[in-house]
Scaffold this motif. Structure first.
Motif, short mmCIF file in Angstrom:
data_model
loop_
_atom_site.label_atom_id
_atom_site.label_comp_id
_atom_site.label_asym_id
_atom_site.label_seq_id
_atom_site.Cartn_x
_atom_site.Cartn_y
_atom_site.Cartn_z
N ASN A 46 32.25 47.41 106.33
CA ASN A 46 30.80 47.29 106.45
C ASN A 46 30.47 46.11 107.36
N PHE A 54 35.87 51.72 104.20
CA PHE A 54 35.17 50.66 103.47
C PHE A 54 34.60 49.55 104.37
N HIS A 81 30.44 52.71 97.53
CA HIS A 81 31.19 53.76 98.24
C HIS A 81 31.80 54.60 97.14
N ARG A 87 39.02 51.56 93.46
CA ARG A 87 39.43 50.26 92.93
C ARG A 87 40.58 49.72 93.77
N ARG A 88 40.38 48.51 94.30
CA ARG A 88 41.39 47.87 95.12
C ARG A 88 42.53 47.33 94.26
N MET A 94 28.04 51.13 106.89
CA MET A 94 29.44 51.53 106.82
C MET A 94 29.69 52.66 107.83
N ALA A 120 26.25 55.15 99.24
CA ALA A 120 26.87 54.30 100.26
C ALA A 120 25.82 53.37 100.86
N GLU A 169 34.60 49.20 94.54
CA GLU A 169 33.74 49.54 95.68
C GLU A 169 32.59 50.42 95.18
#
Length: 201
Positions: A187, A185, A135, A125-126, A101, A97, A132
């Protein structure tokens, strides 16, 4: 099974006016301490990856008792910090990480460790396909091998070694079941973002 976590703290904080981002305060508490508090609920060992011994000494004066890893490569971006941290790691799997965050969700980390058990990595995965990678959970040996190879090839982006891994991509719908607003997520990259966080924590 023991787990480790690497916190990447070696960035120069360009967008923060070259301030030491990890030690910038949210409500009087260093930003990196929020990350540590979440990780300590899940992992057995925490490694803080820094750019050099001077930065390590500075952070250790505020955060004693942790293992520090130092970059062996310059101007290589986060890959240098990832490699140095993984090289120090003594466990099979490691959560990686960024130090900026503050809302990492420990139950999301647990999900990623479970999702990575039979893979080289578990990476969120978005919906738009965006990953990501800072993370995410990695199996140390394959990630070390691919990261070293990427650096030798002159790569600087985090996705370079990941493309060669046998990864389990964890979809956002699974993560939203744990963290509805995906705060894990978030940051902080600029002083303006830091001001917003300070006003809302």
């Amino acid at each position: 099974m023991a787990y480790s976590a690497i916190i990447l703290a070696g960035g120069k904080g360009k967008r923060m006016g070259y301030r030491e981002k990890a030690l910038m305060a949210i409500n009087g508490k260093p930003l990196i301490s929020y990350v540590i508090d979440s990780l300590e609920k899940v992992v057995d060992n925490i490694i803080i990856s820094v750019r050099d011994k001077a930065q390590g000494k500075m952070l250790d004066s505020v955060l004693p008792g942790y293992t520090y890893a130092f970059d062996e490569y310059e101007n290589t971006g986060p890959l240098a910090g990832i490699l140095s941290g993984l090289t120090v790691c003594r466990d099979d799997f490691c959560f990686i990480a960024a130090c900026d965050m503050p809302f990492i969700n420990e139950n999301v980390i647990k999900l990623l460790f479970k999702s990575g058990e039979n893979y080289d990595a578990a990476i969120p995965r978005r919906e738009d396909g965006f990953l990501e990678p800072l993370h995410a959970v990695y199996k140390c040996k394959p990630m070390i091998f691919e990261t070293e190879k990427a650096i030798r090839n002159g790569e600087k982006i985090v996705l370079a070694p990941i493309q060669k891994l046998r990864a389990n991509y964890v979809e956002m719908q699974e993560i939203r079941k744990i963290d509805t607003n995906l705060r894990t997520f978030i940051n902080i990259n600029t002083p303006e973002e830091m001001d917003i966080i300070n006003k809302n924590v």
